[in-house]
Design an enzyme around this catalytic site. Structure first.
Site, PDB file in Angstrom:
ATOM      1  N   CYS A  55      47.690  47.872  37.491  1.00 16.30           N
ATOM      2  CA  CYS A  55      49.121  47.589  37.327  1.00 16.30           C
ATOM      3  C   CYS A  55      49.915  48.859  37.003  1.00 16.30           C
ATOM      4  O   CYS A  55      49.977  49.760  37.825  1.00 16.30           O
ATOM      5  CB  CYS A  55      49.333  46.483  36.295  1.00 16.30           C
ATOM      6  SG  CYS A  55      50.971  45.698  36.453  1.00 16.30           S
ATOM      7  N   HIS A  61      46.547  41.647  38.575  1.00 19.77           N
ATOM      8  CA  HIS A  61      45.719  41.458  37.377  1.00 19.77           C
ATOM      9  C   HIS A  61      44.641  40.412  37.632  1.00 19.77           C
ATOM     10  O   HIS A  61      44.668  39.319  37.061  1.00 19.77           O
ATOM     11  CB  HIS A  61      46.595  40.998  36.205  1.00 19.77           C
ATOM     12  CG  HIS A  61      47.434  42.073  35.608  1.00 19.77           C
ATOM     13  ND1 HIS A  61      46.923  43.045  34.776  1.00 19.77           N
ATOM     14  CD2 HIS A  61      48.764  42.330  35.726  1.00 19.77           C
ATOM     15  CE1 HIS A  61      47.897  43.860  34.396  1.00 19.77           C
ATOM     16  NE2 HIS A  61      49.024  43.450  34.950  1.00 19.77           N
ATOM     17  N   GLU A  87      41.854  40.326  36.436  1.00 17.32           N
ATOM     18  CA  GLU A  87      41.099  40.097  35.199  1.00 17.32           C
ATOM     19  C   GLU A  87      41.747  39.079  34.278  1.00 17.32           C
ATOM     20  O   GLU A  87      41.140  38.656  33.278  1.00 17.32           O
ATOM     21  CB  GLU A  87      40.926  41.418  34.438  1.00 17.32           C
ATOM     22  CG  GLU A  87      42.137  41.904  33.658  1.00 17.32           C
ATOM     23  CD  GLU A  87      43.250  42.535  34.506  1.00 17.32           C
ATOM     24  OE1 GLU A  87      44.298  42.901  33.922  1.00 17.32           O
ATOM     25  OE2 GLU A  87      43.053  42.669  35.735  1.00 17.32           O
TER      26      GLU A  87
END
Length: 305
Positions: free
Chosen positions: A142, A235, A237
């Site tokens: 990011c 993202h 994760e």
């Protein structure tokens, strides 16, 4: 194989409740295995949440991984207990003479600032330069992706009229790359950002290869140096409720925020999120560890160049 973590890291207990196999340092030292050394520079304000996200995603692999957390001397986290930082994080200055098989730099809530205005920008640039000589492969996540592209290639971040917020559909541009092994033709990734990239600017730089994108969020992953660097704007994760927490937080503060797109079932806050990104997220990090770290890094870690 398990993920090896510092003794007493809060994420250990949290993930054991999810039946994720993690191992503390004391037990790992009794095994005669050369684990992969992975370092994470965690720039997010809520440290434990981000730690748990990455521990969860990196644990889903047959490889043994030894994880270390890095911090910057030029930045003091206002939201993490001093005791936590002292116990589980090391300063970059104390790590810069070591080498690592893999490295991850997280995002940071700094999109509104020019990069040079960030208080720790100079030290972060030192870290990024260090990674090129001391790490086999690095993931920039990011805001860190935008920072890395700007530092190394002069690519500019572009403010968006509306926040790119939700879980968006993507596709691989070159599905033959090992990073996409096992991926479906379309896959989903959470995004939460106010900045984007000019595709024409990126494509004009021969060293950069756009390898996945989505119609709405735009560029997703850029690969450089044959996989020694990946710049990721999303993202993968994220835990299932991360976007929900962010949305409810901003609503409570009366901030201008729209509901995250394609996230809640039937766009109904009370029905909760439809989680459709975990399979591709696990594949992304497993493929990175396997094909771009484990199968590339030298057995003698000091031979990394």
């Amino acid at each position: 194989m398990p993920l090896t973590l510092p003794d007493r890291l809060p994420a250990i207990d949290l993930l054991k409740k999810e039946n994720i196999f993690v191992m503390n340092t004391s037990r790992a030292h009794t095994q005669d295995i050369r684990p992969l050394r992975i370092a994470i520079l965690n720039l997010m304000p809520i440290k434990i949440t981000t730690e748990t996200d990455f521990v969860r995603i990196l644990s889903n692999t047959p490889l043994q991984v030894e994880l270390e957390f890095m911090k910057l001397r030029s930045h003091t986290s206002k939201n993490a207990p001093v005791e936590h930082m002292q116990a589980f994080y090391r300063d970059f200055d104390d790590m810069k003479n070591e080498k690592y098989d893999g490295f991850i730099i997280t995002g940071a809530p700094l999109e509104q600032f020019d990069f040079e205005e960030v208080s720790y920008w100079e030290e972060l640039c030192d870290v990024m330069e260090w990674a090129r000589k001391h790490v086999t492969s690095t993931l920039y996540i990011c805001w860190a992706a935008f920072a890395g592209l700007y530092h190394f290639y002069g690519v500019h971040k572009i403010p968006t009229e509306e926040k790119i917020f939700g879980v968006f559909k993507h596709h691989a541009i070159d599905s033959s790359l090992p990073i996409f092994r096992g991926f479906d033709d379309e896959f989903y990734v959470p995004h939460s950002r106010h900045i984007s990239l000019d595709k024409n600017e990126v494509e004009a730089i021969p060293e950069l290869k756009i390898i996945s994108e989505g119609d709405e969020p735009g560029i997703h992953i850029i690969m450089a140096r044959e996989g020694r660097e990946f710049y990721i704007t999303g993202h993968s994760e994220y835990a299932p409720l991360t976007l929900d927490t962010e949305y409810r937080r901003d609503l409570s503060k009366n901030l201008p925020i729209k509901m995250p797109k394609y996230y809640y079932r039937d766009d109904d806050l009370d029905k909760g999120p439809l989680v459709n990104w975990r399979a591709s997220a696990n594949l992304l990090y497993t493929n990175w560890l396997n094909y771009y770290v484990y199968q590339t890094t030298p057995y003698n870690i000091n031979e990394i160049e």
